[in-house]
Design a protein around this motif. Structure first.
Motif, PDB file in Angstrom:
ATOM      1  N   ARG A  37       0.855  -1.108  -0.150  1.00  0.00           N
ATOM      2  CA  ARG A  37      -0.086   0.062   0.087  1.00  0.00           C
ATOM      3  C   ARG A  37       0.936   1.287  -0.221  1.00  0.00           C
ATOM      4  N   MET A  38       1.911   1.400   0.618  1.00  0.00           N
ATOM      5  CA  MET A  38       2.806   2.394   0.947  1.00  0.00           C
ATOM      6  C   MET A  38       3.549   2.504  -0.232  1.00  0.00           C
ATOM      7  N   LEU A  39       3.995   1.410  -0.988  1.00  0.00           N
ATOM      8  CA  LEU A  39       4.773   1.796  -2.314  1.00  0.00           C
ATOM      9  C   LEU A  39       3.972   2.262  -3.477  1.00  0.00           C
ATOM     10  N   HIS A  40       2.584   1.969  -3.244  1.00  0.00           N
ATOM     11  CA  HIS A  40       1.751   2.414  -4.503  1.00  0.00           C
ATOM     12  C   HIS A  40       1.079   3.876  -4.028  1.00  0.00           C
ATOM     13  N   ALA A  41       1.141   4.232  -3.003  1.00  0.00           N
ATOM     14  CA  ALA A  41       0.594   5.536  -2.332  1.00  0.00           C
ATOM     15  C   ALA A  41       1.138   6.596  -2.858  1.00  0.00           C
ATOM     16  N   PRO A  42       0.489   7.776  -3.560  1.00  0.00           N
ATOM     17  CA  PRO A  42       1.234   8.857  -4.005  1.00  0.00           C
ATOM     18  C   PRO A  42       1.573   9.763  -2.738  1.00  0.00           C
ATOM     19  N   SER A  43       1.075   9.418  -1.613  1.00  0.00           N
ATOM     20  CA  SER A  43       1.470  10.242  -0.538  1.00  0.00           C
ATOM     21  C   SER A  43       2.888   9.868   0.031  1.00  0.00           C
ATOM     22  N   HIS A  44       3.212   8.692  -0.236  1.00  0.00           N
ATOM     23  CA  HIS A  44       4.547   8.077   0.176  1.00  0.00           C
ATOM     24  C   HIS A  44       5.631   8.110  -0.957  1.00  0.00           C
ATOM     25  N   ARG A  45       5.462   8.898  -2.017  1.00  0.00           N
ATOM     26  CA  ARG A  45       6.310   8.992  -3.099  1.00  0.00           C
ATOM     27  C   ARG A  45       7.622   9.363  -2.737  1.00  0.00           C
ATOM     28  N   HIS A  46       7.614  10.385  -1.575  1.00  0.00           N
ATOM     29  CA  HIS A  46       8.924  11.075  -1.058  1.00  0.00           C
ATOM     30  C   HIS A  46       9.749  10.121  -0.031  1.00  0.00           C
ATOM     31  N   LEU A  47       9.195   8.981   0.185  1.00  0.00           N
ATOM     32  CA  LEU A  47       9.864   7.976   0.932  1.00  0.00           C
ATOM     33  C   LEU A  47      10.676   7.061  -0.001  1.00  0.00           C
ATOM     34  N   VAL A  49      12.495   3.329  -0.582  1.00  0.00           N
ATOM     35  CA  VAL A  49      11.971   2.123  -0.565  1.00  0.00           C
ATOM     36  C   VAL A  49      12.534   1.340   0.789  1.00  0.00           C
ATOM     37  N   ALA A  50      13.685   1.748   1.206  1.00  0.00           N
ATOM     38  CA  ALA A  50      14.312   1.271   2.324  1.00  0.00           C
ATOM     39  C   ALA A  50      13.263   1.894   3.636  1.00  0.00           C
ATOM     40  N   GLU A  51      12.905   2.884   3.661  1.00  0.00           N
ATOM     41  CA  GLU A  51      12.126   3.675   4.686  1.00  0.00           C
ATOM     42  C   GLU A  51      10.796   3.203   4.647  1.00  0.00           C
ATOM     43  N   ILE A  52      10.314   2.764   3.494  1.00  0.00           N
ATOM     44  CA  ILE A  52       8.952   2.030   3.615  1.00  0.00           C
ATOM     45  C   ILE A  52       9.163   0.547   4.021  1.00  0.00           C
ATOM     46  N   GLY A  53      10.033  -0.041   3.649  1.00  0.00           N
ATOM     47  CA  GLY A  53      10.380  -1.545   4.344  1.00  0.00           C
ATOM     48  C   GLY A  53      10.343  -1.265   6.000  1.00  0.00           C
ATOM     49  N   ARG A  54      11.132  -0.204   6.510  1.00  0.00           N
ATOM     50  CA  ARG A  54      11.281  -0.115   7.798  1.00  0.00           C
ATOM     51  C   ARG A  54       9.815   0.241   8.390  1.00  0.00           C
ATOM     52  N   ARG A  55       9.132   1.061   7.720  1.00  0.00           N
ATOM     53  CA  ARG A  55       8.127   1.354   8.512  1.00  0.00           C
ATOM     54  C   ARG A  55       6.960   0.297   8.267  1.00  0.00           C
ATOM     55  N   ALA A  56       7.286  -0.865   7.589  1.00  0.00           N
ATOM     56  CA  ALA A  56       6.331  -1.855   7.278  1.00  0.00           C
ATOM     57  C   ALA A  56       6.663  -2.999   8.363  1.00  0.00           C
ATOM     58  N   GLU A  79       7.941  -3.094  -8.006  1.00  0.00           N
ATOM     59  CA  GLU A  79       6.537  -3.013  -7.196  1.00  0.00           C
ATOM     60  C   GLU A  79       5.751  -1.485  -7.199  1.00  0.00           C
ATOM     61  N   ARG A  80       6.786  -0.733  -6.668  1.00  0.00           N
ATOM     62  CA  ARG A  80       6.254   0.831  -6.872  1.00  0.00           C
ATOM     63  C   ARG A  80       5.846   1.274  -8.297  1.00  0.00           C
ATOM     64  N   CYS A  81       6.449   0.949  -9.260  1.00  0.00           N
ATOM     65  CA  CYS A  81       6.230   1.527 -10.610  1.00  0.00           C
ATOM     66  C   CYS A  81       5.150   0.346 -11.293  1.00  0.00           C
ATOM     67  N   ALA A  82       4.827  -0.609 -10.548  1.00  0.00           N
ATOM     68  CA  ALA A  82       3.893  -1.688 -11.314  1.00  0.00           C
ATOM     69  C   ALA A  82       2.388  -1.097 -11.027  1.00  0.00           C
ATOM     70  N   PRO A  83       1.251  -1.508 -11.888  1.00  0.00           N
ATOM     71  CA  PRO A  83       0.066  -1.307 -11.359  1.00  0.00           C
ATOM     72  C   PRO A  83      -0.370  -2.142 -10.229  1.00  0.00           C
ATOM     73  N   THR A  84      -1.347  -1.300  -9.472  1.00  0.00           N
ATOM     74  CA  THR A  84      -1.821  -1.955  -8.038  1.00  0.00           C
ATOM     75  C   THR A  84      -2.429  -3.183  -8.570  1.00  0.00           C
TER      76      THR A  84
END
Length: 91
Positions: A37-47, A49-56, A79-84
């Motif tokens: 969800r975070m990888l695909h969320a526009p609101s998390h584009r500034h994070l 990939v490592a930070e998303i992993g840490r937050r997950a 995954e971030r670039c792939a369709p949801t």
């Protein structure tokens, strides 16, 4: 978790096993769902990939990358670039 539902740890393990699952599998499934969800969320584009992993819940970026490849069939960046789409469990 067993205390939260009012059963012994062994009873929880037996119930999960009877359903064909384990606590570790459920935890990984939830962590990967959060990460996806975070990888695909526009609101998390500034994070990163490592930070998303840490937050997950992944302490190590390489562990997150391996888990993502196993569960999604792609690296976190791919995954971030792939369709949801929902992922299937590798088990």
């Amino acid at each position: 978790m067993a205390d939260d539902v009012g059963v012994s740890l062994r009873t929880l393990h037996r119930a999960l096993s009877a359903g064909g699952s384990t606590f570790a599998l459920l935890l990984m499934r939830e962590r990967m769902a959060v990460a996806q969800r975070m990888l695909h969320a526009p609101s998390h584009r500034h994070l990163t990939v490592a930070e998303i992993g840490r937050r997950a819940g992944f302490l190590d970026p390489s562990h997150f990358a391996r888990a993502c490849r196993q569960w999604c069939g792609r690296t976190p960046a791919q995954e971030r670039c792939a369709p949801t789409q929902a992922f299937a469990s590798p088990h």
